[in-house]
Design a protein around this motif. Structure first.
Motif, mmCIF file in Angstrom:
data_model
loop_
_atom_site.group_PDB
_atom_site.id
_atom_site.type_symbol
_atom_site.label_atom_id
_atom_site.label_comp_id
_atom_site.label_asym_id
_atom_site.label_seq_id
_atom_site.Cartn_x
_atom_site.Cartn_y
_atom_site.Cartn_z
ATOM 1 N N VAL A 1 24.926 -5.811 30.827
ATOM 2 C CA VAL A 1 26.207 -6.497 30.629
ATOM 3 C C VAL A 1 26.798 -6.890 31.983
ATOM 4 C CG1 VAL A 1 28.577 -6.247 29.792
ATOM 5 C CG2 VAL A 1 26.674 -5.354 28.449
ATOM 6 N N LEU A 2 26.665 -6.003 32.959
ATOM 7 C CA LEU A 2 27.214 -6.258 34.295
ATOM 8 C C LEU A 2 26.640 -7.526 34.907
ATOM 9 C CD1 LEU A 2 28.822 -4.988 36.755
ATOM 10 C CD2 LEU A 2 26.627 -4.104 37.493
ATOM 11 N N ARG A 3 25.308 -7.646 34.837
ATOM 12 C CA ARG A 3 24.634 -8.761 35.504
ATOM 13 C C ARG A 3 24.962 -10.099 34.843
ATOM 14 N NH1 ARG A 3 20.015 -10.979 36.806
ATOM 15 N NH2 ARG A 3 19.023 -10.727 34.814
ATOM 16 N N GLU A 4 24.827 -10.136 33.512
ATOM 17 C CA GLU A 4 25.060 -11.397 32.811
ATOM 18 C C GLU A 4 26.555 -11.656 32.680
ATOM 19 O OE1 GLU A 4 22.429 -13.123 32.252
ATOM 20 O OE2 GLU A 4 21.042 -11.499 32.729
ATOM 21 N N GLY A 5 27.331 -10.573 32.516
ATOM 22 C CA GLY A 5 28.761 -10.715 32.287
ATOM 23 C C GLY A 5 29.501 -11.282 33.477
ATOM 24 N N SER A 6 29.112 -10.866 34.681
ATOM 25 C CA SER A 6 29.871 -11.309 35.846
ATOM 26 C C SER A 6 29.755 -12.824 36.019
ATOM 27 C CB SER A 6 29.400 -10.579 37.102
ATOM 28 O OG SER A 6 28.040 -10.779 37.315
ATOM 29 N N GLU A 7 28.587 -13.389 35.703
ATOM 30 C CA GLU A 7 28.429 -14.844 35.795
ATOM 31 C C GLU A 7 29.283 -15.555 34.758
ATOM 32 O OE1 GLU A 7 24.495 -16.415 35.961
ATOM 33 O OE2 GLU A 7 23.903 -15.021 37.541
ATOM 34 N N THR A 8 29.331 -14.978 33.551
ATOM 35 C CA THR A 8 30.140 -15.577 32.497
ATOM 36 C C THR A 8 31.619 -15.557 32.881
ATOM 37 O OG1 THR A 8 28.543 -14.611 30.977
ATOM 38 C CG2 THR A 8 30.516 -15.548 30.010
ATOM 39 N N VAL A 9 32.044 -14.423 33.450
ATOM 40 C CA VAL A 9 33.440 -14.311 33.878
ATOM 41 C C VAL A 9 33.768 -15.389 34.909
ATOM 42 C CG1 VAL A 9 35.083 -12.868 35.148
ATOM 43 C CG2 VAL A 9 33.647 -11.857 33.377
ATOM 44 N N LEU A 10 32.871 -15.586 35.891
ATOM 45 C CA LEU A 10 33.094 -16.594 36.934
ATOM 46 C C LEU A 10 33.175 -17.989 36.341
ATOM 47 C CD1 LEU A 10 30.806 -15.471 39.864
ATOM 48 C CD2 LEU A 10 33.287 -15.669 39.865
ATOM 49 N N PHE A 11 32.265 -18.252 35.427
ATOM 50 C CA PHE A 11 32.203 -19.566 34.793
ATOM 51 C C PHE A 11 33.498 -19.862 34.027
ATOM 52 C CE2 PHE A 11 30.940 -21.822 30.812
ATOM 53 C CZ PHE A 11 30.839 -23.078 31.381
ATOM 54 N N LEU A 12 33.917 -18.884 33.217
ATOM 55 C CA LEU A 12 35.122 -19.084 32.417
ATOM 56 C C LEU A 12 36.366 -19.140 33.305
ATOM 57 C CD1 LEU A 12 34.320 -16.834 29.322
ATOM 58 C CD2 LEU A 12 34.221 -19.320 29.501
ATOM 59 N N TYR A 13 36.334 -18.380 34.389
ATOM 60 C CA TYR A 13 37.455 -18.415 35.332
ATOM 61 C C TYR A 13 37.589 -19.823 35.923
ATOM 62 C CZ TYR A 13 39.601 -18.327 39.930
ATOM 63 O OH TYR A 13 40.336 -18.642 41.023
ATOM 64 N N GLY A 14 36.438 -20.403 36.307
ATOM 65 C CA GLY A 14 36.432 -21.746 36.870
ATOM 66 C C GLY A 14 37.050 -22.747 35.913
ATOM 67 N N ILE A 15 36.709 -22.615 34.637
ATOM 68 C CA ILE A 15 37.255 -23.513 33.620
ATOM 69 C C ILE A 15 38.753 -23.315 33.475
ATOM 70 C CG2 ILE A 15 37.352 -23.889 31.139
ATOM 71 C CD1 ILE A 15 34.365 -23.420 31.111
ATOM 72 N N ALA A 16 39.146 -22.063 33.346
ATOM 73 C CA ALA A 16 40.562 -21.760 33.144
ATOM 74 C C ALA A 16 41.386 -22.246 34.334
ATOM 75 C CB ALA A 16 40.758 -20.264 32.939
ATOM 76 N N ALA A 17 40.790 -22.182 35.541
ATOM 77 C CA ALA A 17 41.539 -22.548 36.737
ATOM 78 C C ALA A 17 41.631 -24.060 36.919
ATOM 79 C CB ALA A 17 40.901 -21.915 37.964
ATOM 80 N N SER A 18 40.572 -24.787 36.534
ATOM 81 C CA SER A 18 40.563 -26.212 36.871
ATOM 82 C C SER A 18 40.989 -27.122 35.729
ATOM 83 C CB SER A 18 39.177 -26.619 37.365
ATOM 84 O OG SER A 18 38.222 -26.388 36.361
ATOM 85 N N GLU A 19 40.534 -26.844 34.526
ATOM 86 C CA GLU A 19 40.862 -27.728 33.416
ATOM 87 C C GLU A 19 42.280 -27.491 32.945
ATOM 88 O OE1 GLU A 19 38.619 -29.886 31.874
ATOM 89 O OE2 GLU A 19 37.057 -29.417 33.324
ATOM 90 N N GLY A 20 42.969 -28.547 32.610
ATOM 91 C CA GLY A 20 44.310 -28.386 32.080
ATOM 92 C C GLY A 20 44.276 -28.246 30.576
ATOM 93 N N ALA A 21 44.249 -29.397 29.886
ATOM 94 C CA ALA A 21 44.373 -29.393 28.444
ATOM 95 C C ALA A 21 43.099 -28.910 27.747
ATOM 96 C CB ALA A 21 44.731 -30.797 27.957
ATOM 97 N N GLY A 22 41.923 -29.195 28.394
ATOM 98 C CA GLY A 22 40.661 -28.865 27.750
ATOM 99 C C GLY A 22 40.318 -27.387 27.809
ATOM 100 N N ALA A 23 41.098 -26.627 28.558
ATOM 101 C CA ALA A 23 40.758 -25.230 28.801
ATOM 102 C C ALA A 23 40.616 -24.420 27.515
ATOM 103 C CB ALA A 23 41.794 -24.593 29.714
ATOM 104 N N ARG A 24 41.536 -24.656 26.586
ATOM 105 C CA ARG A 24 41.501 -23.842 25.373
ATOM 106 C C ARG A 24 40.240 -24.118 24.563
ATOM 107 N NH1 ARG A 24 46.950 -23.433 22.097
ATOM 108 N NH2 ARG A 24 47.596 -22.596 24.102
#
Lengths: 105, 277
Positions: free
Chosen positions: B124-147
């Motif tokens: 979970v640690l190995r695969e999860g950390s990449e997913t967290v980064l990916f979703l963080y990037g989306i949440a940080a950059s996209e405005g309306a499309g984030a949800r």
């Protein structure tokens, strides 16, 4: 433990590191330049600077490489030696825009 | 949204398959569910920490910290799976026969459980950390499309979990007579595949030579980013363009664990695991 041992044992290999450095930039989820030429049959050191605030994952199936690059930071990846040809890569977190290719001559 | 779902699915799939196989393999171990959940939670919390410290990890060891980190995480998981398989070869049948009268086995069951927890946590640690980064990037950059994107992430997670659970449920249907041989072979292949991935990271960091690179190229026949390629990658470590060194790691781990299982299983009816690939 076995792996750690192996790393220790093989550390001397890293002395024969690449002789020339190549650079890529990530800006607004795009690679700059999007095409990079490198010589065939040589191992090169590729520095990728992510100027965006968000993380990116450099990935290439044909190069067999993948690496997460945090926002506003630079990552190092070793590539090759490769045969002549073109090797596409992309940013997995922004695949729509982050595309590029390494051309080996 | 669909793109997000696919990326998250890819990350979750690998962890889900590992968890599915390992939890099926430990089906007779008492109290394993608690340990599995503990491993899952520890892995999720760890993912957040690793994701948050990506740049710190990356800058460690003059820029190859990320590769070292991945290789070490994989190396530990390989050792744990090896130990599990060797232990199961000598105690598995015994455990199965006395499934309901645990008494004497509780202590050994406990060390088996901590292995389960560590393997699940690391996956979970190995695969999860990449997913967290990916979703963080989306949440940080996209405005309306984030949800919509985050919803896609949720769908991807769900799809990965469904496949992991299907593998788990499928394995439990295997008759007891074949069960330990089947899960043993799967865990063995899982360990070998992790060793190959660890080699991949060490090559990328230029710590070990690639040897022939690639040794073969089957990317046009069975691409790694297709569904079957992805499944095979997670299950048996399929790589469309492996370096020679990856294959050496794979075969070595396969041989060493297989030999260990044979030795450990000598006291009772041996498990046949030869010819698995």
């Amino acid at each position: 433990m076995k792996i750690a041992y192996l790393i220790l044992l093989l550390l001397p290999f890293s002395v024969f590191a690449a002789d020339a450095d190549y650079r890529l930039m990530i800006k607004e989820h795009r690679f700059q330049p999007s095409e990079l030429s490198i010589p065939a049959g040589k191992k090169i050191k590729l520095l990728i600077e992510n100027q965006d605030a968000t993380p990116e994952e450099f990935e290439s199936h044909s190069l067999n490489r993948e690496k997460v690059i945090a926002g506003n930071s630079t990552a190092t990846i070793y590539i090759g030696p490769l045969q002549a040809g073109s090797y596409p890569f992309f940013g997995e977190f922004n695949e729509a825009t982050a595309q590029g290719v390494i051309v080996v001559k | 949204m669909f793109g997000t779902a696919i990326i998250v699915f890819r990350e979750v799939l690998e962890a889900a398959i590992i968890i599915g196989i390992v939890s099926a393999a430990t089906r007779e171990v008492p109290g394993r569910m608690r340990w599995l959940i503990a491993g899952l939670l520890a892995g999720l919390i760890g993912s957040g920490i690793v994701a948050a410290s990506t740049d710190v990890i990356a800058s460690f060891a003059s820029g190859i910290g990320q590769e070292l980190f991945n290789a070490i995480v994989l190396g530990i998981a390989v050792l744990m799976l090896a130990w599990h398989n060797v232990w199961m070869s000598s105690h598995g049948a015994e455990l199965a026969n006395k499934a309901r009268s645990v008494g004497a086995n509780i202590r050994e069951g406990r060390s088996e459980c901590s292995i389960l927890m560590v393997v699940v946590g690391l996956a979970v640690l190995r695969e999860g950390s990449e997913t967290v980064l990916f979703l963080y990037g989306i949440a940080a950059s996209e405005g309306a499309g984030a949800r919509a994107m985050l919803f896609g992430g949720l769908m991807g997670t769900l799809a990965g979990v469904v496949i992991g659970y299907t593998i788990y449920a499928g394995l439990l249907r295997i008759p007891m007579r074949w069960f330990f041989a089947a899960t043993g072979a799967l865990v063995l292949l899982l360990a070998a595949s992790m060793a190959s991935t660890a080699a991949h990271f060490l090559i990328q960091a230029d710590l070990i030579p690639a040897l022939a690179s690639p040794l073969w190229d089957t990317s046009s026949a069975l691409p790694e980013n297709g569904l079957s390629g992805m499944l095979l990658h997670s299950l048996i470590g399929y790589d469309a363009r492996p370096a020679g060194m990856q294959v050496i790691f794979y075969v070595t781990v396969l041989a060493v664990i297989g030999f260990g299982m044979k030795l450990a299983g000598k006291t009772r009816k041996p498990i046949r695991i030869t010819g698995a690939i």
